[in-house]
Design a protein around this motif. Sequence first.
Motif, mmCIF file in Angstrom:
data_model
loop_
_atom_site.group_PDB
_atom_site.id
_atom_site.type_symbol
_atom_site.label_atom_id
_atom_site.label_comp_id
_atom_site.label_asym_id
_atom_site.label_seq_id
_atom_site.Cartn_x
_atom_site.Cartn_y
_atom_site.Cartn_z
ATOM 1 N N GLU A 1 -28.882 -7.607 -30.397
ATOM 2 C CA GLU A 1 -28.624 -6.502 -29.484
ATOM 3 C C GLU A 1 -27.163 -6.534 -29.053
ATOM 4 O OE1 GLU A 1 -29.368 -3.114 -27.803
ATOM 5 O OE2 GLU A 1 -31.062 -4.222 -28.630
ATOM 6 N N GLY A 2 -26.551 -5.361 -29.001
ATOM 7 C CA GLY A 2 -25.163 -5.259 -28.584
ATOM 8 C C GLY A 2 -24.177 -5.366 -29.738
ATOM 9 N N ALA A 3 -24.659 -5.220 -30.984
ATOM 10 C CA ALA A 3 -23.765 -5.290 -32.144
ATOM 11 C C ALA A 3 -22.839 -4.077 -32.139
ATOM 12 C CB ALA A 3 -24.573 -5.341 -33.427
ATOM 13 N N SER A 4 -21.600 -4.304 -32.527
ATOM 14 C CA SER A 4 -20.618 -3.216 -32.545
ATOM 15 C C SER A 4 -20.827 -2.335 -33.779
ATOM 16 C CB SER A 4 -19.200 -3.782 -32.549
ATOM 17 O OG SER A 4 -18.951 -4.427 -33.786
ATOM 18 N N ARG A 5 -20.156 -1.193 -33.783
ATOM 19 C CA ARG A 5 -20.222 -0.252 -34.896
ATOM 20 C C ARG A 5 -19.762 -0.919 -36.189
ATOM 21 N NH1 ARG A 5 -20.416 5.222 -35.659
ATOM 22 N NH2 ARG A 5 -19.243 6.037 -37.437
ATOM 23 N N ASP A 6 -18.683 -1.670 -36.135
ATOM 24 C CA ASP A 6 -18.166 -2.350 -37.326
ATOM 25 C C ASP A 6 -19.152 -3.386 -37.855
ATOM 26 O OD1 ASP A 6 -15.839 -0.860 -37.286
ATOM 27 O OD2 ASP A 6 -14.755 -2.340 -36.058
ATOM 28 N N GLU A 7 -19.836 -4.104 -36.965
ATOM 29 C CA GLU A 7 -20.831 -5.088 -37.399
ATOM 30 C C GLU A 7 -22.017 -4.400 -38.080
ATOM 31 O OE1 GLU A 7 -20.274 -8.664 -34.123
ATOM 32 O OE2 GLU A 7 -21.605 -6.986 -33.660
ATOM 33 N N ILE A 8 -22.416 -3.260 -37.525
ATOM 34 C CA ILE A 8 -23.534 -2.503 -38.118
ATOM 35 C C ILE A 8 -23.156 -2.032 -39.522
ATOM 36 C CG2 ILE A 8 -24.917 -0.394 -37.938
ATOM 37 C CD1 ILE A 8 -24.666 -0.721 -34.862
ATOM 38 N N ILE A 9 -21.967 -1.468 -39.654
ATOM 39 C CA ILE A 9 -21.511 -0.964 -40.959
ATOM 40 C C ILE A 9 -21.355 -2.116 -41.949
ATOM 41 C CG2 ILE A 9 -19.575 0.153 -42.143
ATOM 42 C CD1 ILE A 9 -19.257 1.897 -39.603
ATOM 43 N N ASP A 10 -20.828 -3.240 -41.499
ATOM 44 C CA ASP A 10 -20.630 -4.399 -42.376
ATOM 45 C C ASP A 10 -21.975 -4.971 -42.843
ATOM 46 O OD1 ASP A 10 -18.944 -6.287 -43.692
ATOM 47 O OD2 ASP A 10 -19.505 -7.764 -42.147
ATOM 48 N N ALA A 11 -22.938 -5.098 -41.902
ATOM 49 C CA ALA A 11 -24.269 -5.606 -42.267
ATOM 50 C C ALA A 11 -24.956 -4.654 -43.242
ATOM 51 C CB ALA A 11 -25.118 -5.793 -41.015
ATOM 52 N N HIS A 12 -24.810 -3.342 -43.001
ATOM 53 C CA HIS A 12 -25.401 -2.350 -43.895
ATOM 54 C C HIS A 12 -24.800 -2.465 -45.293
ATOM 55 C CE1 HIS A 12 -25.387 1.660 -45.834
ATOM 56 N NE2 HIS A 12 -26.659 1.659 -45.449
ATOM 57 N N ARG A 13 -23.490 -2.589 -45.383
ATOM 58 C CA ARG A 13 -22.809 -2.672 -46.677
ATOM 59 C C ARG A 13 -23.265 -3.920 -47.444
ATOM 60 N NH1 ARG A 13 -17.778 -3.274 -45.159
ATOM 61 N NH2 ARG A 13 -17.487 -1.074 -44.723
ATOM 62 N N LYS A 14 -23.335 -5.062 -46.768
ATOM 63 C CA LYS A 14 -23.746 -6.305 -47.438
ATOM 64 C C LYS A 14 -25.187 -6.218 -47.951
ATOM 65 C CE LYS A 14 -20.627 -9.437 -45.046
ATOM 66 N NZ LYS A 14 -20.499 -10.519 -44.064
ATOM 67 N N LEU A 15 -26.068 -5.664 -47.119
ATOM 68 C CA LEU A 15 -27.460 -5.540 -47.560
ATOM 69 C C LEU A 15 -27.606 -4.555 -48.708
ATOM 70 C CD1 LEU A 15 -29.528 -5.663 -44.261
ATOM 71 C CD2 LEU A 15 -29.678 -7.214 -46.195
ATOM 72 N N MET A 16 -26.894 -3.442 -48.644
ATOM 73 C CA MET A 16 -27.010 -2.445 -49.707
ATOM 74 C C MET A 16 -26.443 -2.969 -51.023
ATOM 75 S SD MET A 16 -28.800 0.053 -48.881
ATOM 76 C CE MET A 16 -28.472 1.245 -50.152
ATOM 77 N N GLN A 17 -25.446 -3.823 -50.955
ATOM 78 C CA GLN A 17 -24.934 -4.408 -52.197
ATOM 79 C C GLN A 17 -25.986 -5.280 -52.855
ATOM 80 O OE1 GLN A 17 -21.338 -6.384 -50.996
ATOM 81 N NE2 GLN A 17 -20.088 -4.528 -51.178
ATOM 82 N N LYS A 18 -26.826 -5.915 -52.055
ATOM 83 C CA LYS A 18 -27.882 -6.770 -52.603
ATOM 84 C C LYS A 18 -29.137 -5.986 -52.970
ATOM 85 C CE LYS A 18 -26.626 -10.799 -49.840
ATOM 86 N NZ LYS A 18 -27.075 -11.690 -48.767
ATOM 87 N N MET A 19 -29.478 -4.995 -52.158
ATOM 88 C CA MET A 19 -30.775 -4.332 -52.285
ATOM 89 C C MET A 19 -30.723 -2.927 -52.877
ATOM 90 S SD MET A 19 -32.742 -6.562 -51.239
ATOM 91 C CE MET A 19 -32.682 -8.076 -50.335
ATOM 92 N N HIS A 20 -29.607 -2.501 -53.403
ATOM 93 C CA HIS A 20 -29.500 -1.140 -53.941
ATOM 94 C C HIS A 20 -30.397 -0.995 -55.168
ATOM 95 C CE1 HIS A 20 -27.800 2.550 -55.568
ATOM 96 N NE2 HIS A 20 -27.350 2.768 -54.344
ATOM 97 N N PRO A 21 -31.079 0.140 -55.310
ATOM 98 C CA PRO A 21 -31.972 0.339 -56.459
ATOM 99 C C PRO A 21 -31.260 0.223 -57.809
ATOM 100 C CG PRO A 21 -32.373 2.019 -54.801
ATOM 101 C CD PRO A 21 -31.173 1.251 -54.351
ATOM 102 N N ASP A 22 -29.995 0.565 -57.875
ATOM 103 C CA ASP A 22 -29.272 0.442 -59.140
ATOM 104 C C ASP A 22 -29.026 -1.017 -59.520
ATOM 105 O OD1 ASP A 22 -29.219 3.153 -59.318
ATOM 106 O OD2 ASP A 22 -27.135 3.382 -58.672
#
Length: 164
Positions: free
Chosen positions: A123-144
């Motif tokens: 809780e309290g994660a900044s916008r940059d942390e959210i975007i960074d976490a999203h990018r890292k997960l999508m690099q691992k979990m992307h359907p392609d």
Amino acid sequence: MNPVGLFLIALILAGSWVWYRRQPAEKARRALIKILVLTTTLALLYLTITGKLHWIGALIALILPFVQKLFPWLLRLFPLLIRLWHRKETTNRTNSTKQGKQYNRSHPDLSREEALAVLGLNEGASRDEIIDAHRKLMQKMHPDRGGSDWLAARINAAKETLLD
């Protein structure tokens, strides 16, 4: 050519001819087909053993006489293949039309706690942390890259929930 191999082929052909001549008239056609298949099989085997024919070519040639018997089985399998093909096409078509916020329409909205858990944030994660976490997960979990569509949609929904 090897004289021993030619002699064996000639001996088998002579024996086949004698067997064919002893068949009743109503079985003569079937006996002739059996002789042709046997002769072709032996010739292919001889060519393969002597190195004049690749073994894969011989295997394909040996399977060809049985295609006629396998054809009804293949026809029974064909409707299944058509259904599988159409299911794949419709899945690809629906995935290509989903863009941006349309993923949220097919998945229920996430609560803030669920979104934080999906992205692995506190809780309290900044916008940059959210975007960074999203990018890292999508690099691992992307359907392609072998990930699932469902998980990618959940990750995208979590990002949108936390950024809104």
